[in-house]
Design a protein around this motif. Structure first.
Motif, PDB file in Angstrom:
ATOM      1  N   THR A  62       0.809  -1.225   0.000  1.00 51.31           N
ATOM      2  CA  THR A  62       0.000   0.000   0.000  1.00 51.31           C
ATOM      3  C   THR A  62       0.840   1.272   0.000  1.00 51.31           C
ATOM      4  O   THR A  62       0.319   2.350  -0.302  1.00 51.31           O
ATOM      5  CB  THR A  62      -0.929   0.022   1.229  1.00 51.31           C
ATOM      6  N   ARG A  88      -8.297   6.529  -1.173  1.00 48.10           N
ATOM      7  CA  ARG A  88      -9.418   5.598  -1.068  1.00 48.10           C
ATOM      8  C   ARG A  88      -9.045   4.224  -1.614  1.00 48.10           C
ATOM      9  O   ARG A  88      -9.320   3.198  -0.985  1.00 48.10           O
ATOM     10  CB  ARG A  88     -10.627   6.158  -1.820  1.00 48.10           C
ATOM     11  N   LEU A  91      -6.671   2.383   0.667  1.00 45.72           N
ATOM     12  CA  LEU A  91      -7.381   1.835   1.811  1.00 45.72           C
ATOM     13  C   LEU A  91      -8.155   0.576   1.417  1.00 45.72           C
ATOM     14  O   LEU A  91      -8.184  -0.411   2.166  1.00 45.72           O
ATOM     15  CB  LEU A  91      -8.331   2.892   2.380  1.00 45.72           C
ATOM     16  N   ALA A 141      -4.358  -0.339   7.705  1.00 43.37           N
ATOM     17  CA  ALA A 141      -5.131   0.884   7.445  1.00 43.37           C
ATOM     18  C   ALA A 141      -4.452   2.089   8.085  1.00 43.37           C
ATOM     19  O   ALA A 141      -4.371   3.171   7.484  1.00 43.37           O
ATOM     20  CB  ALA A 141      -6.552   0.727   7.979  1.00 43.37           C
ATOM     21  N   VAL A 144      -1.588   3.183   5.899  1.00 45.05           N
ATOM     22  CA  VAL A 144      -2.031   3.949   4.728  1.00 45.05           C
ATOM     23  C   VAL A 144      -2.290   5.404   5.122  1.00 45.05           C
ATOM     24  O   VAL A 144      -1.893   6.343   4.408  1.00 45.05           O
ATOM     25  CB  VAL A 144      -3.303   3.326   4.122  1.00 45.05           C
ATOM     26  N   MET A 145      -2.948   5.602   6.250  1.00 46.81           N
ATOM     27  CA  MET A 145      -3.250   6.966   6.697  1.00 46.81           C
ATOM     28  C   MET A 145      -1.977   7.718   7.081  1.00 46.81           C
ATOM     29  O   MET A 145      -1.849   8.920   6.806  1.00 46.81           O
ATOM     30  CB  MET A 145      -4.210   6.915   7.888  1.00 46.81           C
ATOM     31  N   MET A 203      -5.237   3.249  14.387  1.00 40.27           N
ATOM     32  CA  MET A 203      -6.134   3.521  13.266  1.00 40.27           C
ATOM     33  C   MET A 203      -7.132   4.626  13.613  1.00 40.27           C
ATOM     34  O   MET A 203      -7.342   5.561  12.817  1.00 40.27           O
ATOM     35  CB  MET A 203      -6.888   2.245  12.889  1.00 40.27           C
ATOM     36  N   TRP A 225     -16.394   7.029   0.126  1.00 46.25           N
ATOM     37  CA  TRP A 225     -15.479   5.911   0.325  1.00 46.25           C
ATOM     38  C   TRP A 225     -15.932   4.647  -0.418  1.00 46.25           C
ATOM     39  O   TRP A 225     -15.152   3.737  -0.651  1.00 46.25           O
ATOM     40  CB  TRP A 225     -15.338   5.599   1.820  1.00 46.25           C
TER      41      TRP A 225
END
Length: 450
Positions: A62, A88, A91, A141, A144-145, A203, A225
């Motif tokens: 990712t 998006r 994710l 996740a 990724v953020m 997260m 999303w």
């Protein structure tokens, strides 16, 4: 040069700090469970290793969102819609990519038995993984953020959130493993629950940051999303699969070296673990620089500015290799000080392990420079969205040159552990040289934007 250096350090500083803290988060479970006995300790070690290998590979998959987002910002400073699409789909990829590995982790006991592990250890590791697998999706996740926040100019959040995660992991293990503060003493299972809580907290913190931070909320990253953007999804996959495999090849090389050490003796395995941990801590700095360099070069790539690409890559290499000069000098001159952080270096019972670790660290000091160079070179090549050939270079350099030389020197020429570490150095040298050549030939190879 000065402006690019400041921009790189502003990005890299928090990422380096977050990487160092993440090492603590990854090791907390094993440290606490070690007090429960040999079987539980071995089970936690194997379980954490399996979980981290899978999560690290998926994070690499990712992480391809970073150069894509950076390129979008380089093309247009306010590329809100394009950034949102990349986030998006990254994710989505985090969730979809994790699903098959949840099944793998759910069969952890079976896999460990097939690998010849002790049945009691495999059974306890399987019970640990049955709980820990629920941490996989929130962990990826969160990554990724974190990557998105850094690419959008907010790297400081990574350091703060990872610091909070480390505190959560320590507190969770303290409460749930030993039954402190009124909680039940759940032992190894309690450590697994603490991991799930830690990843979920990370997260949720990033969700709050992306929604509330003034510089990030304007991108409305969670808007729509449910909408698919399959071309963007497969672009991330195209760039991300080679990154994931590259990271896996490198990690597996050092894991394979541990197996070779086990063929020699127990003391060699212990000394290898100590030396490797010291080298891994030092590696977090060029790795953080590489993450920042991917963003800086990616922005220049999106802007189609060849001079900026060259300057960003050159500054990153100078910073990454320059720091490794410092670490190499420190490891070379003060090896016993570093070893003392892991065991009592003056205890007679540890004399053999310390002696071996000193030999391995002498080799590690020599290859610090090429280790930093290959990390940063891979990062700047990712910035120009070049990942497939670097993956092949990693496979050849680490496993043909590195592992082959380790076997040859360690066993055929009888150098044992030192020969294995020289093999690791040879692999890193080969990968570093080939990646640096590829970067220097980027124009001739057609890696630059038109």
């Amino acid at each position: 040069m000065g402006g690019e250096l400041r921009a790189l350090l502003w990005l890299a500083g928090p990422l380096v700090g977050a990487n160092l803290l993440q090492m603590g988060v990854a090791g907390v479970d094993v440290i606490f469970v070690a007090r429960l006995g040999t079987v539980e300790f071995a089970a936690a070690t194997l379980g954490v290793f399996m979980f981290n290998v899978i999560m690290f590979a998926l994070i690499g998959l990712t992480s391809a969102a970073a150069p894509i987002i950076a390129a979008e910002l380089g093309r247009r400073a306010h590329a809100v819609r394009e950034v949102r699409r990349s986030f998006r789909m990254a994710l989505w990829l985090a969730i979809l990519g994790a699903l098959p590995f949840l099944i793998v982790l759910a069969h952890g006991e079976t896999l460990l038995l097939a690998a010849g592990q002790d049945p009691a250890v495999a059974r306890r590791a399987g019970a640990f993984l049955d709980i820990t697998l629920f941490a996989l999706v929130p962990g990826i996740a969160a990554a990724v953020m974190r990557t998105t926040a850094a690419a959008l100019g907010r790297p400081g959040w990574a350091f703060l959130v990872t610091g909070l995660a480390l505190l959560t992991a320590i507190l969770g293990n303290w409460c749930l493993v030993f039954g402190n503060a009124g909680f039940p003493a759940l032992g190894l299972e309690g450590s697994g629950i603490a991991t799930v809580v830690t990843m979920t907290v990370m997260m949720l913190c990033y969700v709050a940051i992306l929604l509330r931070d003034r510089g990030l909320r304007r991108y409305r990253l969670f808007g729509r999303w449910w909408r698919t953007e399959w071309p963007r999804f497969f672009e991330i996959v195209r760039l991300g699969v080679p990154i994931a495999l590259t990271w896996t090849f490198e990690g597996a090389l050092f894991g394979g070296a541990a197996i070779l050490m086990g063929l020699i003796g127990v003391a060699e395995v212990a000394a290898h673990a100590i030396a490797l941990n010291i080298a891994a801590v030092a590696f977090q700095v060029p790795f953080g620089v590489a993450q920042a360099a991917t963003i800086r070069v990616g922005m220049a790539y999106g802007a189609r500015d060849h001079l900026w690409i060259s300057r960003a890559g050159r500054v990153a290499l100078i910073v990454g290799i320059g720091f490794m000069v410092v670490t190499a000098t420190s490891i070379w001159t003060l090896p016993r000080l570093f070893i003392s952080a892991y065991i009592d270096a003056d205890a007679p019972a540890n004399a053999v392990v310390v002696g071996l670790a000193l030999q391995y660290l002498a080799v590690a000091a020599l290859f610090q420079l090429v280790d930093g160079a290959q990390a940063v070179a891979a990062g700047i090549l990712r910035g120009v969205q070049d990942t497939r050939i670097p993956m092949l270079i990693a496979a050849f350099g680490y496993w043909v040159i590195g592992f082959g030389t380790a076997i040859l020197l360690g066993f055929t020429f009888g150098l044992q552990g030192v020969g294995i570490w020289l093999g690791l150095g040879a692999g890193l040298l080969a990968v570093s040289a080939l990646l640096l050549w590829r970067w220097s030939a980027r124009g001739r190879l057609g890696l630059l934007p038109n």
